[in-house]
Design an enzyme around this catalytic site. Structure first.
Site, mmCIF file in Angstrom:
data_model
loop_
_atom_site.group_PDB
_atom_site.id
_atom_site.type_symbol
_atom_site.label_atom_id
_atom_site.label_comp_id
_atom_site.label_asym_id
_atom_site.label_seq_id
_atom_site.Cartn_x
_atom_site.Cartn_y
_atom_site.Cartn_z
ATOM 1 N N CYS A 93 2.119 7.564 -5.809
ATOM 2 C CA CYS A 93 2.810 6.899 -6.705
ATOM 3 C C CYS A 93 2.538 7.251 -8.331
ATOM 4 C CB CYS A 93 3.032 5.599 -6.655
ATOM 5 S SG CYS A 93 4.379 4.758 -7.115
ATOM 6 N N HIS A 194 2.882 3.431 -0.712
ATOM 7 C CA HIS A 194 1.801 2.548 -0.707
ATOM 8 C C HIS A 194 1.495 2.068 0.371
ATOM 9 C CE1 HIS A 194 1.255 2.468 -5.312
ATOM 10 N NE2 HIS A 194 2.768 2.634 -5.368
HETATM 11 N N1 GLN Z 1 4.574 3.094 -12.987
HETATM 12 C C1 GLN Z 1 5.343 3.855 -12.221
HETATM 13 C C2 GLN Z 1 6.947 3.785 -11.824
HETATM 14 O O1 GLN Z 1 7.156 2.546 -11.820
HETATM 15 C C3 GLN Z 1 4.387 3.838 -10.790
HETATM 16 C C4 GLN Z 1 4.439 2.710 -10.277
HETATM 17 C C5 GLN Z 1 3.536 2.682 -8.987
HETATM 18 O O2 GLN Z 1 2.241 3.406 -8.870
HETATM 19 N N2 GLN Z 1 3.793 1.749 -8.012
HETATM 20 O O3 GLN Z 1 7.448 4.309 -11.419
#
Ligand code: GLN
Length: 250
Positions: A93, A194
């Site tokens: 992510c 995740h």
């Molecule tokens: N901040 C990034 C987004 O919103 C990644 C979010 C995350 O790692 N879950 O896309």
């Protein structure tokens, strides 16, 4: 045999239990008599090319990504040299986005990435949240599924000809439109999944361990199969959830 892991920014990029991926790699290596040595590589720490067989980076909110982005750029040569020399990578992510070329957040601020993956990411108004199911083919002819959870505002665009990690069966994936998720460059994998990802996808944990062992020892030794009943059940539950309710914008 020893496997050395570089865990990038464990103190900044670690949401949705992403740290759990390290625990899975460590246990599955130990169950086969291998030792996983994990080095924390954070802001101001050196990254020596070739020292690590596997580089791991988790996800994070825009704020944490902004706190590490410049430091990661300073480590870019070390990461790229490690990847070019065959180190495996799992980037999740926010970490995936920063191992791309750039991430523009919701307020239009552009964070530089380090270009391991031929992708750019731009945050959209809505977040893409929910269970995800992918179909992957990391080894030619061997199709398998990956199940996980996504929560991101970022829409990631792959360059033409770039290889995604998998095809979206249920969920949003890279941008909620292309039908693809993640990106693969050799032994380097980027994904929005995740969960953490690896407890419910043990085959991918073993694939990463084999790549890391091949990096250090020249060959990817055959990893003895493990009695993965619980993991297989967790995968089935997660896959079912994705099929029944994945892919709703909120
Ligand atoms: N901040 C990034 C987004 O919103 C990644 C979010 C995350 O790692 N879950 O896309």
């Amino acid at each position: 045999m020893k496997i050395v892991v570089g865990h990038l920014y464990p103190d900044y990029l670690n949401i949705y239990a992403d740290r759990g991926n390290i625990a899975v790699l460590s246990r599955r290596a130990a169950w086969r008599g291998h030792e996983l040595e994990v080095h924390s590589v954070s802001i101001g720490d050196p990254l020596i090319p070739g020292e690590h067989d596997l580089l791991y980076v988790g996800g994070g909110q825009d704020r944490e990504q902004a706190l590490v982005a410049q430091d990661l750029v300073a480590k870019a040569a070390g990461v790229q040299e490690s990847v070019a020399a065959g180190a495996a990578v799992l980037a999740v992510c926010g970490g995936y986005q920063l191992l791309g070329r750039s991430y523009r957040d919701l307020h239009g601020s552009e964070l530089p990435g380090i270009g391991v993956f031929p992708v750019d990411t731009v945050a959209g108004e809505t977040r893409m949240i929910g269970d995800v199911l992918l179909e992957c083919e990391l080894e030619p002819g061997l199709r398998r599924t990956l199940a996980g959870f996504e929560n991101h505002a970022g829409r990631t665009r792959l360059d033409p000809g770039a290889q995604p990690l998998g095809r979206v069966v249920a969920g949003f994936g890279n941008d909620g439109e292309s039908g693809w998720e993640g990106c693969r460059v050799g032994r380097a994998l980027g994904t929005y999944l995740h969960g953490p990802l690896l407890p419910r996808n043990p085959w991918l944990a073993d694939w990463l361990l084999a790549q890391a062992l091949a990096h250090r020892h020249g060959v990817a030794p055959k990893l003895e199969p493990l009695p993965d009943e619980l993991e297989t059940e967790a995968h089935a539950v997660s896959a079912k959830r994705a099929e029944t309710r994945g892919g709703r914008r909120r």
